[in-house]
Scaffold this motif. Structure first.
Motif, PDB file in Angstrom:
ATOM      1  N   ARG A  19       0.808  -1.218   0.000  1.00 39.86           N
ATOM      2  CA  ARG A  19       0.000   0.000   0.000  1.00 39.86           C
ATOM      3  C   ARG A  19       0.844   1.272   0.000  1.00 39.86           C
ATOM      4  NH1 ARG A  19      -0.199   2.702   4.474  1.00 39.86           N
ATOM      5  NH2 ARG A  19       0.561   1.760   6.384  1.00 39.86           N
ATOM      6  N   THR A  20       2.130   1.162   0.325  1.00 35.59           N
ATOM      7  CA  THR A  20       2.995   2.345   0.330  1.00 35.59           C
ATOM      8  C   THR A  20       3.605   2.628  -1.045  1.00 35.59           C
ATOM      9  OG1 THR A  20       4.984   1.113   0.988  1.00 35.59           O
ATOM     10  CG2 THR A  20       3.572   1.984   2.767  1.00 35.59           C
ATOM     11  N   LEU A  21       3.426   1.714  -1.995  1.00 38.70           N
ATOM     12  CA  LEU A  21       3.922   1.945  -3.348  1.00 38.70           C
ATOM     13  C   LEU A  21       3.012   2.951  -4.047  1.00 38.70           C
ATOM     14  CD1 LEU A  21       4.819  -1.713  -4.388  1.00 38.70           C
ATOM     15  CD2 LEU A  21       6.374   0.108  -3.648  1.00 38.70           C
ATOM     16  N   PRO A  22       3.542   3.700  -4.997  1.00 37.86           N
ATOM     17  CA  PRO A  22       2.724   4.710  -5.683  1.00 37.86           C
ATOM     18  C   PRO A  22       1.530   4.069  -6.406  1.00 37.86           C
ATOM     19  CG  PRO A  22       5.050   5.010  -6.185  1.00 37.86           C
ATOM     20  CD  PRO A  22       4.924   3.704  -5.453  1.00 37.86           C
ATOM     21  N   PRO A  23       0.322   4.491  -6.060  1.00 37.27           N
ATOM     22  CA  PRO A  23      -0.866   3.895  -6.684  1.00 37.27           C
ATOM     23  C   PRO A  23      -0.872   4.033  -8.205  1.00 37.27           C
ATOM     24  CG  PRO A  23      -1.515   5.410  -4.927  1.00 37.27           C
ATOM     25  CD  PRO A  23      -0.041   5.493  -5.066  1.00 37.27           C
ATOM     26  N   GLU A  24      -0.394   5.167  -8.700  1.00 42.72           N
ATOM     27  CA  GLU A  24      -0.402   5.364 -10.150  1.00 42.72           C
ATOM     28  C   GLU A  24       0.506   4.353 -10.857  1.00 42.72           C
ATOM     29  OE1 GLU A  24       2.799   7.975  -8.436  1.00 42.72           O
ATOM     30  OE2 GLU A  24       0.700   7.655  -7.924  1.00 42.72           O
ATOM     31  N   ALA A  25       1.605   3.986 -10.220  1.00 38.85           N
ATOM     32  CA  ALA A  25       2.504   2.994 -10.814  1.00 38.85           C
ATOM     33  C   ALA A  25       1.827   1.630 -10.870  1.00 38.85           C
ATOM     34  CB  ALA A  25       3.803   2.920 -10.029  1.00 38.85           C
ATOM     35  N   LEU A  26       1.115   1.281  -9.799  1.00 37.78           N
ATOM     36  CA  LEU A  26       0.422  -0.002  -9.753  1.00 37.78           C
ATOM     37  C   LEU A  26      -0.758  -0.035 -10.725  1.00 37.78           C
ATOM     38  CD1 LEU A  26       0.420  -0.526  -5.886  1.00 37.78           C
ATOM     39  CD2 LEU A  26       1.730  -1.856  -7.541  1.00 37.78           C
ATOM     40  N   LEU A  27      -1.579   1.012 -10.717  1.00 32.42           N
ATOM     41  CA  LEU A  27      -2.795   1.028 -11.536  1.00 32.42           C
ATOM     42  C   LEU A  27      -2.522   1.182 -13.026  1.00 32.42           C
ATOM     43  CD1 LEU A  27      -5.152   3.129  -9.251  1.00 32.42           C
ATOM     44  CD2 LEU A  27      -5.227   0.672  -9.694  1.00 32.42           C
ATOM     45  N   HIS A  28      -1.445   1.854 -13.368  1.00 32.25           N
ATOM     46  CA  HIS A  28      -1.125   2.072 -14.775  1.00 32.25           C
ATOM     47  C   HIS A  28      -0.059   1.103 -15.280  1.00 32.25           C
ATOM     48  CE1 HIS A  28      -3.676   5.566 -14.928  1.00 32.25           C
ATOM     49  NE2 HIS A  28      -3.099   6.020 -13.834  1.00 32.25           N
ATOM     50  N   ALA A  29       0.247   0.082 -14.470  1.00 28.21           N
ATOM     51  CA  ALA A  29       1.230  -0.943 -14.845  1.00 28.21           C
ATOM     52  C   ALA A  29       2.514  -0.318 -15.365  1.00 28.21           C
ATOM     53  CB  ALA A  29       0.634  -1.917 -15.857  1.00 28.21           C
ATOM     54  N   ASP A  30       3.056   0.594 -14.560  1.00 27.72           N
ATOM     55  CA  ASP A  30       4.286   1.296 -14.940  1.00 27.72           C
ATOM     56  C   ASP A  30       5.493   0.482 -14.479  1.00 27.72           C
ATOM     57  OD1 ASP A  30       6.370   3.005 -15.464  1.00 27.72           O
ATOM     58  OD2 ASP A  30       5.483   4.737 -14.439  1.00 27.72           O
ATOM     59  N   PHE A  31       5.898  -0.459 -15.321  1.00 29.52           N
ATOM     60  CA  PHE A  31       7.010  -1.354 -15.015  1.00 29.52           C
ATOM     61  C   PHE A  31       8.313  -0.604 -14.762  1.00 29.52           C
ATOM     62  CE2 PHE A  31       4.038  -3.958 -17.353  1.00 29.52           C
ATOM     63  CZ  PHE A  31       4.082  -5.184 -16.713  1.00 29.52           C
ATOM     64  N   HIS A  32       8.428   0.604 -15.312  1.00 25.33           N
ATOM     65  CA  HIS A  32       9.677   1.362 -15.235  1.00 25.33           C
ATOM     66  C   HIS A  32       9.682   2.413 -14.131  1.00 25.33           C
ATOM     67  CE1 HIS A  32      10.818  -0.723 -18.823  1.00 25.33           C
ATOM     68  NE2 HIS A  32       9.703  -0.329 -19.406  1.00 25.33           N
ATOM     69  N   HIS A  33       8.601   2.509 -13.365  1.00 26.26           N
ATOM     70  CA  HIS A  33       8.553   3.457 -12.254  1.00 26.26           C
ATOM     71  C   HIS A  33       9.653   3.074 -11.260  1.00 26.26           C
ATOM     72  CE1 HIS A  33       7.212   5.602  -8.693  1.00 26.26           C
ATOM     73  NE2 HIS A  33       6.415   6.317  -9.488  1.00 26.26           N
ATOM     74  N   PRO A  34      10.408   4.051 -10.759  1.00 24.38           N
ATOM     75  CA  PRO A  34      11.512   3.732  -9.839  1.00 24.38           C
ATOM     76  C   PRO A  34      11.097   2.873  -8.639  1.00 24.38           C
ATOM     77  CG  PRO A  34      11.618   6.029 -10.505  1.00 24.38           C
ATOM     78  CD  PRO A  34      10.333   5.479 -11.065  1.00 24.38           C
ATOM     79  N   ALA A  35       9.902   3.102  -8.090  1.00 18.08           N
ATOM     80  CA  ALA A  35       9.458   2.312  -6.935  1.00 18.08           C
ATOM     81  C   ALA A  35       9.197   0.856  -7.322  1.00 18.08           C
ATOM     82  CB  ALA A  35       8.201   2.919  -6.325  1.00 18.08           C
ATOM     83  N   ILE A  36       8.718   0.623  -8.532  1.00 20.11           N
ATOM     84  CA  ILE A  36       8.459  -0.743  -8.993  1.00 20.11           C
ATOM     85  C   ILE A  36       9.784  -1.434  -9.299  1.00 20.11           C
ATOM     86  CG2 ILE A  36       7.329  -2.164 -10.756  1.00 20.11           C
ATOM     87  CD1 ILE A  36       5.434  -0.692  -8.679  1.00 20.11           C
ATOM     88  N   VAL A  37      10.703  -0.711  -9.920  1.00 22.19           N
ATOM     89  CA  VAL A  37      12.033  -1.266 -10.208  1.00 22.19           C
ATOM     90  C   VAL A  37      12.732  -1.636  -8.902  1.00 22.19           C
ATOM     91  CG1 VAL A  37      14.316  -0.709 -11.159  1.00 22.19           C
ATOM     92  CG2 VAL A  37      12.245  -0.053 -12.412  1.00 22.19           C
ATOM     93  N   GLU A  38      12.641  -0.751  -7.904  1.00 26.66           N
ATOM     94  CA  GLU A  38      13.253  -1.019  -6.598  1.00 26.66           C
ATOM     95  C   GLU A  38      12.603  -2.223  -5.915  1.00 26.66           C
ATOM     96  OE1 GLU A  38      13.486   1.128  -2.246  1.00 26.66           O
ATOM     97  OE2 GLU A  38      13.560   2.417  -4.018  1.00 26.66           O
ATOM     98  N   THR A  39      11.282  -2.328  -6.029  1.00 30.00           N
ATOM     99  CA  THR A  39      10.576  -3.453  -5.423  1.00 30.00           C
ATOM    100  C   THR A  39      10.972  -4.765  -6.099  1.00 30.00           C
ATOM    101  OG1 THR A  39       8.732  -2.045  -4.772  1.00 30.00           O
ATOM    102  CG2 THR A  39       8.283  -4.402  -4.930  1.00 30.00           C
ATOM    103  N   ALA A  40      11.075  -4.761  -7.411  1.00 24.85           N
ATOM    104  CA  ALA A  40      11.514  -5.965  -8.137  1.00 24.85           C
ATOM    105  C   ALA A  40      12.920  -6.369  -7.694  1.00 24.85           C
ATOM    106  CB  ALA A  40      11.461  -5.718  -9.642  1.00 24.85           C
ATOM    107  N   ALA A  41      13.771  -5.375  -7.435  1.00 20.13           N
ATOM    108  CA  ALA A  41      15.133  -5.662  -6.959  1.00 20.13           C
ATOM    109  C   ALA A  41      15.101  -6.294  -5.569  1.00 20.13           C
ATOM    110  CB  ALA A  41      15.969  -4.389  -6.955  1.00 20.13           C
ATOM    111  N   LEU A  42      14.165  -5.861  -4.712  1.00 20.08           N
ATOM    112  CA  LEU A  42      14.030  -6.470  -3.383  1.00 20.08           C
ATOM    113  C   LEU A  42      13.664  -7.948  -3.511  1.00 20.08           C
ATOM    114  CD1 LEU A  42      12.127  -3.691  -1.383  1.00 20.08           C
ATOM    115  CD2 LEU A  42      14.535  -4.364  -1.136  1.00 20.08           C
ATOM    116  N   PHE A  43      12.752  -8.254  -4.420  1.00 19.03           N
ATOM    117  CA  PHE A  43      12.392  -9.650  -4.649  1.00 19.03           C
ATOM    118  C   PHE A  43      13.604 -10.436  -5.135  1.00 19.03           C
ATOM    119  CE2 PHE A  43       8.044  -8.299  -4.287  1.00 19.03           C
ATOM    120  CZ  PHE A  43       7.334  -9.433  -3.930  1.00 19.03           C
ATOM    121  N   GLN A  44      14.374  -9.831  -6.032  1.00 17.59           N
ATOM    122  CA  GLN A  44      15.527 -10.519  -6.606  1.00 17.59           C
ATOM    123  C   GLN A  44      16.577 -10.835  -5.550  1.00 17.59           C
ATOM    124  OE1 GLN A  44      17.423  -8.426  -9.832  1.00 17.59           O
ATOM    125  NE2 GLN A  44      18.664 -10.189 -10.382  1.00 17.59           N
ATOM    126  N   GLN A  45      16.827  -9.922  -4.616  1.00 19.06           N
ATOM    127  CA  GLN A  45      17.879 -10.137  -3.627  1.00 19.06           C
ATOM    128  C   GLN A  45      17.448 -11.033  -2.473  1.00 19.06           C
ATOM    129  OE1 GLN A  45      18.507  -5.983  -2.450  1.00 19.06           O
ATOM    130  NE2 GLN A  45      17.843  -6.463  -0.390  1.00 19.06           N
TER     131      GLN A  45
END
Length: 184
Positions: free
Chosen positions: A41-67
């Motif tokens: 819920r703390t991730l930017p709603p616009e990034a989640l709703l607009h499927a913004d794969f390149h949003h910095p918060a989404i990129v950072e979150t994907a990196a957390l999953f990777q590590q």
């Protein structure tokens, strides 16, 4: 020890799901793991709703999953399925974001009618993301989780014991030691 990403898929700021995860995080830390909490819920709603794969918060979150070596996924159950907020995040992660990881699915809900949501709704999606192992999860009834005026979390004894067991099994799967007695 292992790095664990502890993900709450609840949209609520006063979520019992998130509080329960943070409680279990303490157990994992006591067992020697590094735990990184993530409240979707703390991730930017616009990034989640607009499927913004390149949003910095989404990129950072994907990196957390990777590590992460392991991932705890917690969600409230709505309409017999995991939260839409969690779905939005999972849809933005790479197809095999869980490759090689150990995963612990957890759910909370108001009725035992939703107890199979982990196995029929969440587990297939998690499995499609390539984890090495999905440990047995646990469904906790909302009424078994209470929060005191001081913010302290209390879990009903039977649920607390079951949660300790699935958390310890997850920890063992990660290669960690388990506690002999339940922690706070």
């Amino acid at each position: 020890m292992a790095t664990v990403l502890s993900v709450s898929g609840s949209p609520s700021a006063t979520s019992r799901t998130a509080r329960l995860l943070r409680h279990l995080d303490q157990r994992l830390v006591a067992q020697g793991h590094e735990v990184i909490p993530l409240d979707v819920r703390t991730l930017p709603p616009e990034a989640l709703l607009h499927a913004d794969f390149h949003h910095p918060a989404i990129v950072e979150t994907a990196a957390l999953f990777q590590q992460a070596d392991g991932v705890v996924i917690g969600t409230p159950v709505y309409k017999a399925a995991y939260s839409g907020l969690l779905k939005a995040l999972l849809d933005l992660l790479p197809q095999y974001a869980l490759t090689g990881k150990t995963v612990l699915p957890l759910a909370t809900g108001g009725s035992t009618a939703h107890v199979l949501a982990i196995d029929y709704a969440l587990r297939p999606v998690l499995n499609s993301m390539g984890p090495a192992h999905i440990t047995p999860g646990w469904f906790t009834l909302d009424k078994e989780i209470t929060v005191g005026d001081d913010g302290a979390l209390t879990v009903a004894p039977a649920a607390a014991e079951a949660l300790a067991q699935v958390t310890d099994q997850f920890s063992r799967a990660l290669g960690g030691r388990t506690l002999l007695a339940a922690t706070g």
